[in-house]
Write an enzyme that holds these catalytic residues in place. Structure first.
Site, PDB file in Angstrom:
ATOM      1  N   GLU A 117     -83.545  22.279 -22.789  1.00 26.41           N
ATOM      2  CA  GLU A 117     -83.190  23.089 -21.733  1.00 26.41           C
ATOM      3  C   GLU A 117     -82.698  22.246 -20.502  1.00 26.41           C
ATOM      4  O   GLU A 117     -81.703  22.170 -19.816  1.00 26.41           O
ATOM      5  CB  GLU A 117     -84.113  24.081 -21.395  1.00 26.41           C
ATOM      6  CG  GLU A 117     -84.330  25.291 -22.103  1.00 26.41           C
ATOM      7  CD  GLU A 117     -84.886  25.121 -23.312  1.00 26.41           C
ATOM      8  OE1 GLU A 117     -84.805  25.978 -24.269  1.00 26.41           O
ATOM      9  OE2 GLU A 117     -85.582  23.885 -23.320  1.00 26.41           O
TER      10      GLU A 117
ATOM     11  N   HIS B 239     -92.240  34.214 -23.794  1.00 25.10           N
ATOM     12  CA  HIS B 239     -91.057  34.672 -23.842  1.00 25.10           C
ATOM     13  C   HIS B 239     -90.719  35.932 -23.042  1.00 25.10           C
ATOM     14  O   HIS B 239     -89.822  36.829 -23.338  1.00 25.10           O
ATOM     15  CB  HIS B 239     -90.642  34.890 -25.231  1.00 25.10           C
ATOM     16  CG  HIS B 239     -90.585  33.844 -26.031  1.00 25.10           C
ATOM     17  ND1 HIS B 239     -91.797  33.225 -26.524  1.00 25.10           N
ATOM     18  CD2 HIS B 239     -89.656  33.150 -26.703  1.00 25.10           C
ATOM     19  CE1 HIS B 239     -91.602  32.024 -27.158  1.00 25.10           C
ATOM     20  NE2 HIS B 239     -90.174  32.011 -27.422  1.00 25.10           N
TER      21      HIS B 239
END
Length: 328
Positions: A60, A129
């Site tokens: 990321e 998540h």
């Protein structure tokens, strides 16, 4: 009327902007051949090729850093963080670089990038998540934060975000991807920082974000059968916030309920409470402002625990009744 799902509306916005502006490209994990973790970018690599739909390693930081660098050269990147939780790995690039470069350069450099990310619970994806971290970015001057709640807004806001000359955090709720709504075929824009009054009412102002807008509307329909009329407001853009319609609504109703999925402590609801009490609306309040938010716990994996960890329609109805009936 033509209907698309939320995911299809986002895909159409990306397709139309890429077709009309060759500076726009998409970069992220599995956005190409796989079509994205939630299929938002499905098929785009066949239309635009691997040079504009770029699959990356699992990094990321690299995705966000590449967006910042590309934006500085005049491109308009759209990065995808597969799950909002992992934007935590991009904080240096976002907070110390993207958010500050325009200010530090006296406007000589801009960072026109969008970072899309699915957030929220409800899929049984557990603590790593399922987070709603939008208020981290609301706290950072220089970043714009957008949370569309409908397919129409998803397309229009994404087009506007891509065209904006500032870095935009674009938060999509995972449970909204399959929801359907009216979406015009032509390319259109929903201006950033324009709050929407999505339902008129006289008894209680309800300010909700993302999926909580739909839950607030469902609660409002059920309460209408009891003669209670909720006014439901969707900020759409959390930062910079268009607070005018919120203040005007509280002046009208005298009561306010704020709903978001993120945990209550440090959440966006606290900022909204402050904006209301610092405004002329304070003198019109007939009851304390109430907040409904996620519990201050990591999101549970167990589906029943997960359900009860965030506001649901029945909890909104119960809280609204108390406010309207003067139970506080």
């Amino acid at each position: 009327m033509r209907e698309l799902t939320y995911a299809e509306a986002l895909r159409e916005a990306l397709r139309q902007k890429m077709a009309s502006d060759n500076r726009v490209f998409i970069i992220g994990e599995d956005v190409g051949v796989y079509g994205g973790a939630f299929a938002v970018t499905a098929g785009l690599i066949d239309e635009f090729g691997g040079e504009r739909i770029i699959d990356t390693p699992i990094s990321e930081a690299a995705i966000t850093g590449a967006c910042v660098g590309a934006a500085l050269t005049g491109l308009r990147p759209v990065g995808e963080i597969q799950f909002m939780d992992f934007v935590t790995l991009s904080m240096e690039q976002l907070v110390l670089q993207a958010a500050k470069i325009r200010f530090m350069s006296g406007g000589k450099a801009t960072v026109p990038m969008v970072l899309r990310m699915p957030g929220g619970s409800g899929t049984g994806a557990a603590a790593q998540h399922s987070e709603s971290l939008e208020n981290w970015f609301v706290h950072v001057p220089g970043l714009k934060v957008v949370m569309p709640s409908t397919p129409y807004d998803a397309k229009g806001l994404l087009v506007a975000a891509i065209e904006d000359d500032n870095p935009v955090i674009f938060v999509e709720h995972k449970l909204l991807y399959r929801t359907k709504g009216h979406v015009p075929e032509e390319m259109y824009r929903v201006p950033l920082s324009q709050t929407s009054v999505v339902r008129q009412g006289r008894d209680l102002t309800v300010v909700a974000t993302s999926i909580m807008v739909a839950r607030a509307l469902e609660a409002a329909e059920k309460l209408a059968g009891e003669g209670v009329e909720l006014e439901v407001i969707d900020p759409r853009t959390l930062s910079p916030l268009d607070e005018g319609p919120i203040i005007a609504s509280v002046v009208k109703t005298g009561k306010a309920l704020i709903i978001h999925e993120a945990v209550k402590t440090g959440g966006f609801g606290g900022e909204l409470v402050a904006r209301i009490v610092e405004s002329e609306a304070f003198d019109y309040l007939d009851a304390p402002i109430r907040r409904l938010a996620g519990l201050d716990i990591p999101t549970p994996y167990n589906r029943q625990l997960e359900y009860h960890a965030v506001p649901q329609v029945e909890t909104i109805i119960a809280e609204a009744r108390k406010l309207v009936e003067g139970a506080y």
